[in-house]
Structure formats: C-alpha cells, structure tokens
Design a protein around this motif. Sequence first.
Motif, PDB file in Angstrom:
ATOM      1  N   ALA A  17       0.819  -1.209   0.000  1.00 48.99           N
ATOM      2  CA  ALA A  17       0.000   0.000   0.000  1.00 48.99           C
ATOM      3  C   ALA A  17       0.851   1.257   0.000  1.00 48.99           C
ATOM      4  O   ALA A  17       0.425   2.293  -0.471  1.00 48.99           O
ATOM      5  CB  ALA A  17      -0.936   0.005   1.203  1.00 48.99           C
ATOM      6  N   SER A  23      -0.692   9.795  -6.616  1.00 46.77           N
ATOM      7  CA  SER A  23      -1.950   9.193  -7.069  1.00 46.77           C
ATOM      8  C   SER A  23      -1.660   8.240  -8.231  1.00 46.77           C
ATOM      9  O   SER A  23      -0.677   8.386  -8.941  1.00 46.77           O
ATOM     10  CB  SER A  23      -2.925  10.281  -7.504  1.00 46.77           C
ATOM     11  N   VAL A  58     -11.784  -1.791   0.636  1.00 46.07           N
ATOM     12  CA  VAL A  58     -10.590  -2.008  -0.184  1.00 46.07           C
ATOM     13  C   VAL A  58      -9.723  -3.107   0.426  1.00 46.07           C
ATOM     14  O   VAL A  58      -9.915  -3.503   1.577  1.00 46.07           O
ATOM     15  CB  VAL A  58      -9.750  -0.709  -0.290  1.00 46.07           C
ATOM     16  N   ILE A  63      -4.557  -0.433  -1.215  1.00 45.40           N
ATOM     17  CA  ILE A  63      -4.977   0.956  -0.979  1.00 45.40           C
ATOM     18  C   ILE A  63      -4.962   1.215   0.525  1.00 45.40           C
ATOM     19  O   ILE A  63      -5.658   0.526   1.275  1.00 45.40           O
ATOM     20  CB  ILE A  63      -6.392   1.208  -1.537  1.00 45.40           C
ATOM     21  N   SER A  67      -7.714   6.518   2.348  1.00 44.66           N
ATOM     22  CA  SER A  67      -7.374   7.110   1.056  1.00 44.66           C
ATOM     23  C   SER A  67      -8.645   7.515   0.323  1.00 44.66           C
ATOM     24  O   SER A  67      -9.718   6.973   0.570  1.00 44.66           O
ATOM     25  CB  SER A  67      -6.611   6.094   0.196  1.00 44.66           C
ATOM     26  N   VAL A  69     -10.681   7.418  -3.116  1.00 48.99           N
ATOM     27  CA  VAL A  69     -10.758   6.585  -4.314  1.00 48.99           C
ATOM     28  C   VAL A  69     -11.841   7.182  -5.196  1.00 48.99           C
ATOM     29  O   VAL A  69     -13.020   7.187  -4.834  1.00 48.99           O
ATOM     30  CB  VAL A  69     -11.101   5.119  -3.960  1.00 48.99           C
ATOM     31  N   VAL A 113      -6.643   6.488  -7.241  1.00 46.85           N
ATOM     32  CA  VAL A 113      -6.406   6.400  -5.807  1.00 46.85           C
ATOM     33  C   VAL A 113      -5.488   7.539  -5.393  1.00 46.85           C
ATOM     34  O   VAL A 113      -4.441   7.769  -5.994  1.00 46.85           O
ATOM     35  CB  VAL A 113      -5.757   5.046  -5.447  1.00 46.85           C
ATOM     36  N   PRO A 115      -3.535   8.269  -2.203  1.00 48.42           N
ATOM     37  CA  PRO A 115      -3.163   7.667  -0.922  1.00 48.42           C
ATOM     38  C   PRO A 115      -3.324   8.626   0.254  1.00 48.42           C
ATOM     39  O   PRO A 115      -3.116   9.825   0.118  1.00 48.42           O
ATOM     40  CB  PRO A 115      -1.699   7.283  -1.124  1.00 48.42           C
TER      41      PRO A 115
END
Length: 121
Positions: A17, A23, A58, A63, A67, A69, A113, A115
């Motif tokens: 992760a 991103s 997730v 992920i 985060s 998404v 995504v 983070p």
Amino acid sequence: MKILLYVFALSLCVPFAHAHDTSWSATFNTSAYLPNCTGTFRTATGKYADAAKRYIAVDRRVIPMHSKVCVENMGCYTAEDTGGAIKGHKLDILMATKSQALQWGRRNVKATVYPYHQHKD
C-alpha cells in the motif's frame, strides 16, 4: 546474492500500500454492499457505515485506509472498510439501498487512488 536476499527481505517489510507515493489509476472489479438495518454496522476503521458518507471497502495491501478513491462516473469515496472477498484490485462500494446495490451488480471500472498520506485533512 547477498544483495538480492537483502532486497527481497526488505520488500517483505514494506507494505504494498505504501509503494505509491503519488496518485495512481487502475481498473478495479467492483461490487456493492449495504449497511445493516439497525444502523450499528461499523467499518474496519470503526466508523458507522453510512452510504451518505461515501465509504468504500478495499484491500489495505493495495490501498491504504482513509485514502480517497475516485471511481469513474461515480465520484469519490473514502477507503474506510475491508472485506473477506476484497483482495487485490477489488472494491466494494457502500450503497444506500438494496435496489442501488442490485443495479450496480459487478462492474469493472477505472478508479484513481489518492493515498491517505497525500491528503491528510
């Protein structure tokens, strides 16, 4: 040989992760789920499941929790839950009604995504 073993051992210590510092986008297999009827269902992060808050389940190895998404044509969600069947590039979107969940079904969608460490708010 020693360097190769060291790199392998180091890779075991660093969760996947955190491999993404910025991103990133990918195609995810998605499904939908519902909060329970009593309103007492809590997510993996301890928050009450509320579809209005736009939570998503997730695989935390892919992920990081908390985060953002952003699912193409659906908007942005926050990674606040996990699930036994959510492995790899799979997402489970929290929906408000059974009809919404059934209508969604299973879909492959593109998502971006962001983070958690990027947007701490």
